[in-house]
Scaffold this motif. Structure first.
Motif, PDB file in Angstrom:
ATOM      1  N   ASP A 176      45.337  42.165  43.351  1.00  0.00           N
ATOM      2  CA  ASP A 176      45.686  40.992  42.547  1.00  0.00           C
ATOM      3  C   ASP A 176      44.436  40.356  41.956  1.00  0.00           C
ATOM      4  OD1 ASP A 176      48.398  41.254  43.036  1.00  0.00           O
ATOM      5  OD2 ASP A 176      48.484  39.634  44.521  1.00  0.00           O
ATOM      6  N   GLU A 177      43.424  40.161  42.788  1.00  0.00           N
ATOM      7  CA  GLU A 177      42.184  39.541  42.319  1.00  0.00           C
ATOM      8  C   GLU A 177      41.558  40.379  41.209  1.00  0.00           C
ATOM      9  OE1 GLU A 177      37.776  38.493  43.994  1.00  0.00           O
ATOM     10  OE2 GLU A 177      39.446  38.313  45.400  1.00  0.00           O
ATOM     11  N   TYR A 219      43.553  39.844  38.049  1.00  0.00           N
ATOM     12  CA  TYR A 219      43.309  38.547  37.415  1.00  0.00           C
ATOM     13  C   TYR A 219      41.975  38.534  36.685  1.00  0.00           C
ATOM     14  CZ  TYR A 219      47.239  36.610  40.057  1.00  0.00           C
ATOM     15  OH  TYR A 219      48.482  36.351  40.569  1.00  0.00           O
ATOM     16  N   ASP A 220      41.035  39.372  37.108  1.00  0.00           N
ATOM     17  CA  ASP A 220      39.710  39.407  36.498  1.00  0.00           C
ATOM     18  C   ASP A 220      39.606  40.357  35.312  1.00  0.00           C
ATOM     19  OD1 ASP A 220      38.871  37.549  38.327  1.00  0.00           O
ATOM     20  OD2 ASP A 220      37.865  38.989  39.641  1.00  0.00           O
ATOM     21  N   GLN A 234      42.518  44.890  29.868  1.00  0.00           N
ATOM     22  CA  GLN A 234      43.971  44.830  29.771  1.00  0.00           C
ATOM     23  C   GLN A 234      44.467  45.805  28.700  1.00  0.00           C
ATOM     24  OE1 GLN A 234      45.673  40.899  29.603  1.00  0.00           O
ATOM     25  NE2 GLN A 234      47.568  41.668  28.723  1.00  0.00           N
ATOM     26  N   VAL A 284      49.551  36.446  28.668  1.00  0.00           N
ATOM     27  CA  VAL A 284      49.573  36.004  30.063  1.00  0.00           C
ATOM     28  C   VAL A 284      50.725  36.692  30.823  1.00  0.00           C
ATOM     29  CG1 VAL A 284      49.948  33.999  31.572  1.00  0.00           C
ATOM     30  CG2 VAL A 284      48.443  33.812  29.573  1.00  0.00           C
ATOM     31  N   ASP A 299      50.525  39.514  33.933  1.00  0.00           N
ATOM     32  CA  ASP A 299      51.223  39.360  35.198  1.00  0.00           C
ATOM     33  C   ASP A 299      52.139  40.553  35.474  1.00  0.00           C
ATOM     34  OD1 ASP A 299      51.691  37.733  37.567  1.00  0.00           O
ATOM     35  OD2 ASP A 299      53.734  37.545  36.792  1.00  0.00           O
ATOM     36  N   ARG A 306      50.005  43.372  36.647  1.00  0.00           N
ATOM     37  CA  ARG A 306      49.608  43.118  38.038  1.00  0.00           C
ATOM     38  C   ARG A 306      50.747  43.475  38.988  1.00  0.00           C
ATOM     39  NH1 ARG A 306      50.738  39.623  41.641  1.00  0.00           N
ATOM     40  NH2 ARG A 306      51.951  38.336  40.236  1.00  0.00           N
TER      41      ARG A 306
END
Length: 190
Positions: A73-74, A77-78, A84, A156, A160, A163
């Motif tokens: 997850d971390e 998020y980075d 991406q 965004v 997610d 992820r």
């Protein structure tokens, strides 16, 4: 058992208590001890961002699945916009369930085309919590509702969904590592 509530201050949002999504304990011995190249190739099936893959592979060993998922997850998020985009380029359209190739195929193709035209990348959605029979409807509902998003809002949401996809794939991957006999673990008969 009494429940104590904290006072709610203006501007704060109350969040429900989160339950652990981590299923029964999974041994990470196979994942932690596998050669780096093998782990890298395997992690690329979870997320096609090299930054994400290297970050997870380089930080082994993990004590448990929860720690691995937290690290995943971390790392997700980075991800930068370029990371991406790299991850999205590795995604493909999910196959439809058997028997769904009729009008639904046409509707889905049109919805995907409209989405890609608007946002410049493939539509991604995590369907782990749905049955195969619900998948097509969820994709169509998701894609149609997300077409109304502005590009930043969709970026965004897409991050997610990537992820969440990576988490589900990683959980399945670790279970495969746990059930694979390793050559080093196989003993020769004496």
């Amino acid at each position: 058992m009494t429940s104590h509530r904290l006072p709610r201050l203006p501007g704060q949002v109350a969040l429900p208590e989160q339950k652990s999504a981590v299923p029964s304990p999974v041994r990470l011995d196979g994942f932690n001890s596998a050669p780096a190249g093998e782990v890298t190739r395997a992690l690329l099936t979870c997320c096609r961002s090299l930054r994400w893959v290297h970050r997870l592979a380089d930080h082994r060993p993990y004590p448990d699945l929860g720690a691995l998922l937290a690290a995943a997850d971390e790392a997700a998020y980075d991800l930068t916009p370029a990371d991406q985009a790299e991850a999205l380029a590795g995604e493909s359209l999910a196959p439809l369930p058997d028997g769904a190739y009729s009008a639904a195929h046409t509707a889905l193709s049109a919805a995907h085309a409209a989405y890609e035209s608007r946002f410049g990348h493939v539509f991604v959605i995590c369907l782990d919590e749905f049955t195969p029979g619900e998948a097509l409807d969820q994709v169509l509902v998701g894609i149609r509702s997300r077409l109304a998003n502005d590009p930043e809002e969709e970026r965004v949401i897409t991050a997610d969904e990537l992820r969440r996809l990576a988490r589900g794939r990683l959980t399945r991957l670790v279970r495969q590592f746990a059930h694979q006999p390793r050559i080093a673990d196989i003993r020769r008969p004496e």
